[in-house]
Design an enzyme around this catalytic site. Structure first.
Site, PDB file in Angstrom:
ATOM      1  N   HIS A  37       0.837  -1.212   0.000  1.00  0.00           N
ATOM      2  CA  HIS A  37       0.000   0.000   0.000  1.00  0.00           C
ATOM      3  C   HIS A  37       0.871   1.260   0.000  1.00  0.00           C
ATOM      4  O   HIS A  37       0.598   2.224  -0.726  1.00  0.00           O
ATOM      5  CB  HIS A  37      -0.894   0.037   1.251  1.00  0.00           C
ATOM      6  CG  HIS A  37      -1.948  -1.023   1.288  1.00  0.00           C
ATOM      7  ND1 HIS A  37      -1.971  -2.003   2.254  1.00  0.00           N
ATOM      8  CD2 HIS A  37      -3.021  -1.258   0.494  1.00  0.00           C
ATOM      9  CE1 HIS A  37      -3.009  -2.794   2.058  1.00  0.00           C
ATOM     10  NE2 HIS A  37      -3.662  -2.363   0.996  1.00  0.00           N
ATOM     11  N   ARG A 189      -4.511  -9.860   4.418  1.00  0.00           N
ATOM     12  CA  ARG A 189      -4.930 -11.154   4.975  1.00  0.00           C
ATOM     13  C   ARG A 189      -3.760 -11.929   5.581  1.00  0.00           C
ATOM     14  O   ARG A 189      -3.977 -12.847   6.379  1.00  0.00           O
ATOM     15  CB  ARG A 189      -5.600 -12.003   3.892  1.00  0.00           C
ATOM     16  CG  ARG A 189      -6.900 -11.406   3.373  1.00  0.00           C
ATOM     17  CD  ARG A 189      -7.442 -12.199   2.199  1.00  0.00           C
ATOM     18  NE  ARG A 189      -8.525 -11.492   1.539  1.00  0.00           N
ATOM     19  CZ  ARG A 189      -9.807 -11.623   1.835  1.00  0.00           C
ATOM     20  NH1 ARG A 189     -10.159 -12.446   2.806  1.00  0.00           N
ATOM     21  NH2 ARG A 189     -10.729 -10.941   1.194  1.00  0.00           N
TER      22      ARG A 189
END
EC number: 6.3.2.1
Length: 282
Positions: A37, A189
């Protein structure tokens, strides 16, 4: 760092940039931020006057309620990471009510068939949810550029198709996959994996890498059969799908063509945690 939880206040803050036609980079995220990110944010910071990051776990793109419930929510930590990267980044962290205004349902999108492949087969309604939230966020933020990681390559192609079909004034920029030291694709995740599972999950990328080598001399069917049998020997993993597809249409490769670029896609469960990855085969 400016943080907004209401779209009305965010729009008021961004209005001067719109009026001056300044470039606005946008990174939509569901939080649990990692280096992947942050790399998207760095790309935006290099190429735009202002950068906006949204943090919102979108309920309409989860076909599994349990998955939505367990999705990591780490807003405070996310804010610290963004602030450490650049204090001028604008954060939009809305509630479900602020986004959906009492109508938390997906709209239907036609992506010219891209939605029926791979993830679309296994996650009914997922890409309607993706289209709904991304379109809403684009309308709120009004970006000139939006950045997406190539790990979700099918999603990247679908967002590009949505922008094209709805004539949205934003350029979609795909950015390379960031991986952990062992090759595992960075994902929010991954936080749900134990240290041992995280280490063993490097097997996914190792298998993709070997599949790429084999595809140079073997058919897609032969490579797919090899991957399937390889995962059957690994009790820690449950292979949901492996597919070799045309990067542009996402249609399965039935016979190789020199005029097409192919990509391998995979989805694997590790102790009920669903991981996806991809690798170009060119």
């Amino acid at each position: 760092m400016s943080v907004f939880v209401k779209q009305k206040e965010l729009k008021a803050h961004l209005k001067p940039f719109w009026l001056e036609k300044e470039s606005i980079g946008f990174i939509p995220t569901m939080g649990a931020l990692h280096q992947g990110h942050l790399s998207l944010m760095k790309e935006s910071l290099k190429n735009n006057t202002v950068t906006v990051v949204s943090i919102f776990v979108n309920p309409t793109q989860f076909n599994n309620p349990e998955d939505l419930k367990k999705y990591p929510r780490t807003l405070e930590s996310d804010m610290q990471k963004i602030n450490s990267l650049d204090k001028n980044i604008i954060v939009y962290a809305p509630s479900v009510e602020d986004i959906y205004e009492g109508n938390t349902v997906s709209k239907h999108f036609d992506y010219d068939g891209l939605e029926f492949q791979m993830e679309g087969k296994h996650r009914p309604g997922h890409f309607d949810g993706v289209g709904t939230i991304v379109k809403k966020l684009f309308e709120i933020v009004g970006p000139t550029h939006a950045y997406f990681g190539e790990k979700d390559f099918q999603q990247l192609q679908i967002v590009k198709k949505m922008v094209e079909k709805h004539h949205l004034p934003v350029k979609i920029v795909g950015c390379k996959i960031h991986r952990e030291a062992n090759g595992l694709a960075m994902s929010s995740r991954n936080e749900r994996l134990s240290a041992e599972e995280r280490d063993n999950a490097s097997f996914i990328f190792k298998t993709l890498t070997e599949a790429k080598k084999r595809f140079a001399t073997k058919s897609a069917a032969a490579v797919t059969d090899w991957v399937t049998k390889t995962f059957q020997k690994q009790t820690m993993f449950e292979l949901e799908y492996f597919e070799i597809a045309d990067e542009e249409t996402l249609l399965p490769c039935l016979r190789k063509s020199k005029t097409k670029t192919y990509r391998a896609f995979i989805a694997v469960f590790v102790n009920n945690v669903r991981l996806i990855d991809t690798i170009t085969l060119k």
